[in-house]
Scaffold this motif. Sequence first.
Motif, PDB file in Angstrom:
ATOM      1  N   LEU A   1      78.070  16.731 107.877  1.00 58.59           N
ATOM      2  CA  LEU A   1      79.144  17.334 107.093  1.00 58.59           C
ATOM      3  C   LEU A   1      80.121  16.048 106.994  1.00 58.59           C
ATOM      4  CD1 LEU A   1      79.882  20.210 109.872  1.00 58.59           C
ATOM      5  CD2 LEU A   1      79.996  20.171 107.171  1.00 58.59           C
ATOM      6  N   TRP A   2      79.951  15.225 107.561  1.00 60.79           N
ATOM      7  CA  TRP A   2      80.846  13.869 107.295  1.00 60.79           C
ATOM      8  C   TRP A   2      80.443  13.405 106.199  1.00 60.79           C
ATOM      9  CZ3 TRP A   2      84.680  13.362 110.198  1.00 60.79           C
ATOM     10  CH2 TRP A   2      84.627  13.936 111.536  1.00 60.79           C
ATOM     11  N   LEU A   3      79.399  13.361 105.354  1.00 64.47           N
ATOM     12  CA  LEU A   3      79.074  12.424 104.208  1.00 64.47           C
ATOM     13  C   LEU A   3      79.643  13.473 103.090  1.00 64.47           C
ATOM     14  CD1 LEU A   3      77.794  10.468 102.454  1.00 64.47           C
ATOM     15  CD2 LEU A   3      75.730  11.795 102.458  1.00 64.47           C
ATOM     16  N   SER A   4      79.492  15.034 103.344  1.00 63.03           N
ATOM     17  CA  SER A   4      80.304  15.811 102.467  1.00 63.03           C
ATOM     18  C   SER A   4      81.739  15.619 102.282  1.00 63.03           C
ATOM     19  CB  SER A   4      79.611  17.415 102.753  1.00 63.03           C
ATOM     20  OG  SER A   4      78.435  17.611 102.801  1.00 63.03           O
TER      21      SER A   4
ATOM     22  N   VAL B   1      82.736  12.676 100.371  1.00 62.58           N
ATOM     23  CA  VAL B   1      82.625  12.939  98.798  1.00 62.58           C
ATOM     24  C   VAL B   1      83.654  13.681  98.509  1.00 62.58           C
ATOM     25  CG1 VAL B   1      81.245  13.938  97.104  1.00 62.58           C
ATOM     26  CG2 VAL B   1      80.033  12.704  98.888  1.00 62.58           C
ATOM     27  N   LEU B   2      84.116  14.958  99.264  1.00 64.10           N
ATOM     28  CA  LEU B   2      85.110  15.757  98.909  1.00 64.10           C
ATOM     29  C   LEU B   2      86.613  15.170  99.040  1.00 64.10           C
ATOM     30  CD1 LEU B   2      84.371  19.386 100.435  1.00 64.10           C
ATOM     31  CD2 LEU B   2      84.514  18.569  98.145  1.00 64.10           C
ATOM     32  N   ALA B   3      86.559  14.148  99.788  1.00 64.87           N
ATOM     33  CA  ALA B   3      87.802  13.005  99.894  1.00 64.87           C
ATOM     34  C   ALA B   3      88.028  12.318  98.754  1.00 64.87           C
ATOM     35  CB  ALA B   3      87.967  12.462 101.049  1.00 64.87           C
ATOM     36  N   VAL B   4      86.884  11.797  98.174  1.00 64.91           N
ATOM     37  CA  VAL B   4      87.151  10.845  97.116  1.00 64.91           C
ATOM     38  C   VAL B   4      87.284  12.030  95.730  1.00 64.91           C
ATOM     39  CG1 VAL B   4      85.648   9.962  95.407  1.00 64.91           C
ATOM     40  CG2 VAL B   4      85.188   9.293  97.848  1.00 64.91           C
ATOM     41  N   LEU B   5      86.817  13.329  95.673  1.00 63.88           N
ATOM     42  CA  LEU B   5      87.054  14.009  94.483  1.00 63.88           C
ATOM     43  C   LEU B   5      88.551  14.585  94.694  1.00 63.88           C
ATOM     44  CD1 LEU B   5      83.876  16.360  94.219  1.00 63.88           C
ATOM     45  CD2 LEU B   5      84.667  14.204  93.054  1.00 63.88           C
ATOM     46  N   PHE B   6      89.059  14.643  96.037  1.00 62.87           N
ATOM     47  CA  PHE B   6      90.649  15.004  96.043  1.00 62.87           C
ATOM     48  C   PHE B   6      91.363  13.950  95.466  1.00 62.87           C
ATOM     49  CE2 PHE B   6      94.381  15.259  98.772  1.00 62.87           C
ATOM     50  CZ  PHE B   6      94.563  16.261  98.726  1.00 62.87           C
ATOM     51  N   LEU B   7      91.123  12.655  95.662  1.00 64.64           N
ATOM     52  CA  LEU B   7      91.874  11.727  95.231  1.00 64.64           C
ATOM     53  C   LEU B   7      92.051  11.454  93.753  1.00 64.64           C
ATOM     54  CD1 LEU B   7      91.455   9.029  98.113  1.00 64.64           C
ATOM     55  CD2 LEU B   7      93.624  10.425  97.793  1.00 64.64           C
ATOM     56  N   TYR B   8      90.946  11.832  93.128  1.00 61.72           N
ATOM     57  CA  TYR B   8      90.796  11.795  91.708  1.00 61.72           C
ATOM     58  C   TYR B   8      92.069  12.133  90.759  1.00 61.72           C
ATOM     59  CZ  TYR B   8      88.780  11.863  86.936  1.00 61.72           C
ATOM     60  OH  TYR B   8      88.453  11.557  85.677  1.00 61.72           O
ATOM     61  N   PRO B   9      92.696  13.289  90.743  1.00 57.59           N
ATOM     62  CA  PRO B   9      93.749  13.527  90.082  1.00 57.59           C
ATOM     63  C   PRO B   9      94.847  12.385  90.158  1.00 57.59           C
ATOM     64  CG  PRO B   9      93.427  15.389  91.254  1.00 57.59           C
ATOM     65  CD  PRO B   9      92.399  14.451  91.688  1.00 57.59           C
ATOM     66  N   PHE B  10      95.175  11.963  91.451  1.00 57.52           N
ATOM     67  CA  PHE B  10      95.902  11.100  91.612  1.00 57.52           C
ATOM     68  C   PHE B  10      95.937   9.898  91.010  1.00 57.52           C
ATOM     69  CE2 PHE B  10      95.815  14.277  95.118  1.00 57.52           C
ATOM     70  CZ  PHE B  10      97.103  14.965  94.915  1.00 57.52           C
ATOM     71  N   VAL B  11      94.699   9.405  91.133  1.00 58.86           N
ATOM     72  CA  VAL B  11      94.160   8.021  90.546  1.00 58.86           C
ATOM     73  C   VAL B  11      94.111   7.819  88.905  1.00 58.86           C
ATOM     74  CG1 VAL B  11      92.700   6.007  90.825  1.00 58.86           C
ATOM     75  CG2 VAL B  11      93.298   7.556  92.907  1.00 58.86           C
ATOM     76  N   PHE B  12      93.132   8.923  88.821  1.00 58.49           N
ATOM     77  CA  PHE B  12      92.685   8.969  87.134  1.00 58.49           C
ATOM     78  C   PHE B  12      93.676  10.129  86.521  1.00 58.49           C
ATOM     79  CE2 PHE B  12      89.430   7.131  89.617  1.00 58.49           C
ATOM     80  CZ  PHE B  12      89.365   5.978  88.823  1.00 58.49           C
ATOM     81  N   GLY B  13      94.776  10.409  86.749  1.00 62.97           N
ATOM     82  CA  GLY B  13      95.436  11.611  86.123  1.00 62.97           C
ATOM     83  C   GLY B  13      95.364  11.543  84.579  1.00 62.97           C
TER      84      GLY B  13
ATOM     85  N   PHE C   1      85.835  25.155  93.695  1.00 63.56           N
ATOM     86  CA  PHE C   1      84.410  25.737  93.488  1.00 63.56           C
ATOM     87  C   PHE C   1      83.465  24.674  94.095  1.00 63.56           C
ATOM     88  CE2 PHE C   1      80.827  25.288  90.185  1.00 63.56           C
ATOM     89  CZ  PHE C   1      80.341  26.447  90.405  1.00 63.56           C
ATOM     90  N   VAL C   2      83.492  23.176  93.975  1.00 63.08           N
ATOM     91  CA  VAL C   2      82.615  22.400  94.448  1.00 63.08           C
ATOM     92  C   VAL C   2      82.509  22.624  95.954  1.00 63.08           C
ATOM     93  CG1 VAL C   2      83.808  20.220  94.912  1.00 63.08           C
ATOM     94  CG2 VAL C   2      81.463  20.450  93.616  1.00 63.08           C
ATOM     95  N   THR C   3      84.033  22.634  96.474  1.00 63.95           N
ATOM     96  CA  THR C   3      83.901  22.992  98.015  1.00 63.95           C
ATOM     97  C   THR C   3      83.277  24.112  98.491  1.00 63.95           C
ATOM     98  OG1 THR C   3      86.040  21.996  97.931  1.00 63.95           O
ATOM     99  CG2 THR C   3      85.492  22.908  99.950  1.00 63.95           C
ATOM    100  N   LEU C   4      83.296  25.145  97.670  1.00 61.29           N
ATOM    101  CA  LEU C   4      82.579  26.363  98.159  1.00 61.29           C
ATOM    102  C   LEU C   4      81.124  26.187  97.949  1.00 61.29           C
ATOM    103  CD1 LEU C   4      82.873  29.495  98.631  1.00 61.29           C
ATOM    104  CD2 LEU C   4      82.619  29.869  96.057  1.00 61.29           C
ATOM    105  N   THR C   5      80.422  25.661  96.964  1.00 59.59           N
ATOM    106  CA  THR C   5      79.267  25.311  96.558  1.00 59.59           C
ATOM    107  C   THR C   5      78.568  24.470  98.045  1.00 59.59           C
ATOM    108  OG1 THR C   5      79.471  23.659  95.242  1.00 59.59           O
ATOM    109  CG2 THR C   5      78.898  26.038  94.513  1.00 59.59           C
ATOM    110  N   LEU C   6      79.445  23.539  98.293  1.00 61.02           N
ATOM    111  CA  LEU C   6      78.981  22.580  99.352  1.00 61.02           C
ATOM    112  C   LEU C   6      78.897  23.430 100.734  1.00 61.02           C
ATOM    113  CD1 LEU C   6      78.338  19.702  99.484  1.00 61.02           C
ATOM    114  CD2 LEU C   6      80.625  19.236  99.635  1.00 61.02           C
TER     115      LEU C   6
END
Lengths: 295, 334
Positions: free
Chosen positions: B19-22, B25-37, B183-188
């Motif tokens: 679960l840690w790896l997942s 990955v989710l944490a990185v995706l979570f930060l995306y809109p704040f960094v690459f808005g 959606f991606v969280t759900l599939t994961l």
Amino acid sequence: MDPVAVTAFFQTLVQGLLTGGLYALIGTGLSLIFGVMKVINFAHGDFLAIGMFISLALFKTFNIDPYLSLLVAAPAGFALGYVLQRFVLTRLGDRLGEGSMLATLGLGLIISNTLLLGFGAQPQSINVPYASSTFSFAGVQVSISLLIAGLGTLAVIAGLNLLLYRTELGRAIRATAQNPLGAELQGVKTANIQAIVFGLGVAFAAIAGVLLMPLLYAFPTVGENYTTKAFIVTVLGGLGNLPGALVGGLVLGVIESLGAFYVNNNYRDAYGLVAFLLVLLLRPEGLFGKTVKRV
Amino acid sequence: MTAAPVTLKRPRALTFGNLWLSAAVLAVLFLYPFVFGKTMNFGISTVIFAGLAMSWNILGGWAGQTSLGHAALLGIGAYTMTLLATPERVPAFFGGPVAPWWGALIGMVLAVVLAAVWGGLTFRLRGSYFTLSTIAVALVIRLVAINSEWTGSSEGLFMPELPTVFGLDLFDRRTEYWLAFGFVTLTLLVTHLIRRSRLGYALQAVREDEDGARALGIDPTRMKMIAFMISAALTALGGSLYAIYLQAFEPHTLLELPISVQIALMAIIGGRTSIQGPLIGAVLLATFGEMFRNVFSNANLLIYGVLILLVTLFAPNGIMGLFSREGRKLGTAR
């Protein structure tokens, strides 16, 4: 019966048989490759596209007649197939089946996208005077190009049969198809034979592409449609069954042609697909096969 | 099929199930809109495709059934949601347009029904034969969409005005990103749950050796069917989100074979035997595709072709497989 309706029926039938001949040529290449290597080649239609573009390029640059470009396209196709099998696909080793399916899928994408880079997405055609000429036989109009394509197909398939059943190379190919290890023990260089077979398969696809060129527009993803047609043909005829591929091609051509004329032209491609699914589900050994094992 | 000699091998399932790896990955995706808005479009489509690749992987990776027809399921989700949300196209007895969340749910149900029928017919076929049948089914569905009046034929559909979700505008890029993230969280989550369940072990057994699994009392067809239905439901949900993101679509953008191939290749290149593989593959391919967009213009699938060829030749268990000893050593068993 109304004579007009009878003529229309024969017109549709002849059209279907001639188109089916071309499908047979494409399917024979695919079936040959499958028969010897148990590899489903997902790049088959893209090899056909290569044939089309060779023909197109020679016409555009040197004004070479599309049929003469066969002299370039067929050997080029053979060489390409030989090299790909000998130096790339053979590295898959024991992981045939799924592995080769994905590898050829990748090859297909590389080919179609390279053609896209080289020639652009715009559909292009060859403008030769005889491209659209027809002759009339008992009231049935026959396209000259389509007739030449049909005769070309017969010649290639007859040649393949001579090769397979009258020559030493043919014996080696058949031996490799039946039992690669046994053939190897008898001194057959199976790696070389497999490369030759892949080369022949690609050459057939390229020839089909050249024969189609006067009739159709060439565009980089044109192959996708023909990969599907080749699958349908081989499944109808039985995977690895060469005479089956010829009949399968003709059957597909006629099904499409009759369906398009009598039912609905928009669903032309669907009739073959439905026939394909039915045969796959009910008779996986093909319409005419007896002993092909289910994989 | 010849009987394979009995040999003892190390277990083939890879070890990236944690679960840690997942979570990372989710944490990185979570930060995306704040960094690459500024590049939200890229983010949304990448994350949706990551979810689609993981949905595909439940059937294609865990059950080992390579489908090249998933575009049809994507299309079902997109078309159902859009058609039901368009007032002029909703049949009278529904009494007006259906809210997008209900539309998405109905799309999922339809996809599950289709998968049940589709799988019921085609799971008797094995390996490449199954793959060929999925192409045919998807192509027939594509032809229906192109030729039917009610699907907008080849012109496709426009997304109508949609009601807001908790006061959020569905056509706002940030809202769409969070939906895609959900959606991606759900599939994961679903993939993790399956992995640790009886179903997960049964699916892996079927993937490695169908006859052996049957001998152990597993019903392979039933297991594949369940995997297909879960995969279909999630893919249709992704399709609905994708439709909202696109706002207008045609059969060409949703139902063609290359879309199916793209989804499958993302999962396979990333690594179909690991949980995070498809996600990594999707992000990687989308990034590569974006990088080469200017160089190759519309030939962006070239990079997919090169990568899949390299992966099948040198890393049969995908990119994730490279990070584990088993993944490098063993081919994908078939």
